[in-house]
Scaffold this motif. Structure first.
Motif, short mmCIF file in Angstrom:
data_model
loop_
_atom_site.label_atom_id
_atom_site.label_comp_id
_atom_site.label_asym_id
_atom_site.label_seq_id
_atom_site.Cartn_x
_atom_site.Cartn_y
_atom_site.Cartn_z
N UNK A 1 -28.73 0.28 15.48
CA UNK A 1 -28.45 0.55 14.06
C UNK A 1 -27.02 1.06 13.89
N UNK A 2 -26.56 1.91 14.81
CA UNK A 2 -25.18 2.41 14.74
C UNK A 2 -24.18 1.27 14.91
N UNK A 3 -24.48 0.35 15.80
CA UNK A 3 -23.60 -0.79 16.02
C UNK A 3 -23.53 -1.67 14.77
N UNK A 4 -24.67 -1.88 14.12
CA UNK A 4 -24.69 -2.68 12.89
C UNK A 4 -23.89 -1.99 11.78
N UNK A 5 -23.98 -0.67 11.72
CA UNK A 5 -23.22 0.08 10.72
C UNK A 5 -21.72 -0.05 10.99
N UNK A 6 -21.34 0.01 12.26
CA UNK A 6 -19.93 -0.19 12.62
C UNK A 6 -19.45 -1.58 12.23
N UNK A 7 -20.29 -2.57 12.47
CA UNK A 7 -19.92 -3.94 12.11
C UNK A 7 -19.74 -4.09 10.60
N UNK A 8 -20.61 -3.42 9.81
CA UNK A 8 -20.47 -3.46 8.34
C UNK A 8 -19.16 -2.80 7.91
N UNK B 1 0.86 -1.19 0.00
CA UNK B 1 0.00 0.00 0.00
C UNK B 1 0.90 1.23 0.00
N UNK B 2 0.37 2.29 -0.57
CA UNK B 2 1.11 3.56 -0.54
C UNK B 2 0.90 4.21 0.82
N UNK B 3 1.70 5.21 1.10
CA UNK B 3 1.57 5.94 2.37
C UNK B 3 0.20 6.58 2.47
N UNK B 4 -0.30 7.12 1.37
CA UNK B 4 -1.62 7.77 1.42
C UNK B 4 -2.73 6.73 1.66
N UNK B 5 -2.62 5.54 1.03
CA UNK B 5 -3.60 4.48 1.29
C UNK B 5 -3.53 4.04 2.75
N UNK B 6 -2.30 3.89 3.24
CA UNK B 6 -2.11 3.50 4.64
C UNK B 6 -2.77 4.51 5.57
N UNK B 7 -2.50 5.80 5.31
CA UNK B 7 -3.05 6.84 6.16
C UNK B 7 -4.58 6.84 6.15
N UNK B 8 -5.18 6.65 4.97
CA UNK B 8 -6.64 6.61 4.86
C UNK B 8 -7.20 5.41 5.62
N UNK B 9 -6.61 4.24 5.42
CA UNK B 9 -7.09 3.05 6.11
C UNK B 9 -6.87 3.16 7.62
N UNK B 10 -5.78 3.78 8.03
CA UNK B 10 -5.51 3.97 9.45
C UNK B 10 -6.56 4.89 10.07
N UNK C 1 -11.30 5.46 13.43
CA UNK C 1 -12.71 5.83 13.54
C UNK C 1 -13.54 4.64 14.03
N UNK C 2 -13.26 3.46 13.48
CA UNK C 2 -13.96 2.26 13.93
C UNK C 2 -13.70 1.98 15.40
N UNK C 3 -12.45 2.14 15.79
CA UNK C 3 -12.09 1.88 17.19
C UNK C 3 -12.85 2.84 18.11
N UNK C 4 -12.89 4.11 17.75
CA UNK C 4 -13.60 5.10 18.57
C UNK C 4 -15.10 4.79 18.61
N UNK C 5 -15.66 4.44 17.47
CA UNK C 5 -17.09 4.10 17.43
C UNK C 5 -17.41 2.87 18.25
#
Length: 84
Positions: free
Chosen positions: A62-69, A20-29, A34-38
């Motif tokens: 519903x928020x929990x299901x969205x996080x799981x998705x 992955x590129x640095x920019x891809x890494x940064x976006x995925x990170x 965000x997932x961790x915080x949610x």
């Protein structure tokens, strides 16, 4: 090791292996963070609901299901990047 920590490790390994590129890494990170915080917020909300007599809040569910998705989508993306 939790699923999100495993994904962070996979993402770091993909960056080191230049899959992955640095920019891809940064976006995925950012998405992982965000997932961790949610997830942490959902856990806190669920703990609060356990003491409440109202029962399960449909909006929170519903928020929990969205996080799981989102988590599943991210897992799939990382698996593709890692060549799993």
């Amino acid at each position: 090791m939790s699923s999100l920590k495993t994904q962070e490790a996979q993402l770091a390994a993909a960056l080191r292996a230049r899959k992955v590129s640095k920019s891809q890494h940064d976006q995925l990170k950012r998405e992982l963070d965000s997932l961790k915080a949610g997830t942490q917020q959902a856990d806190l909300d669920n703990q609060g609901s356990a003491f409440s007599k109202k029962g399960v809040d449909p909006q929170k569910e519903a928020q929990l299901k969205a996080l799981e998705r989102r988590k599943k989508e991210l897992e799939d993306t990382l698996a593709k990047l890692a060549g799993v």
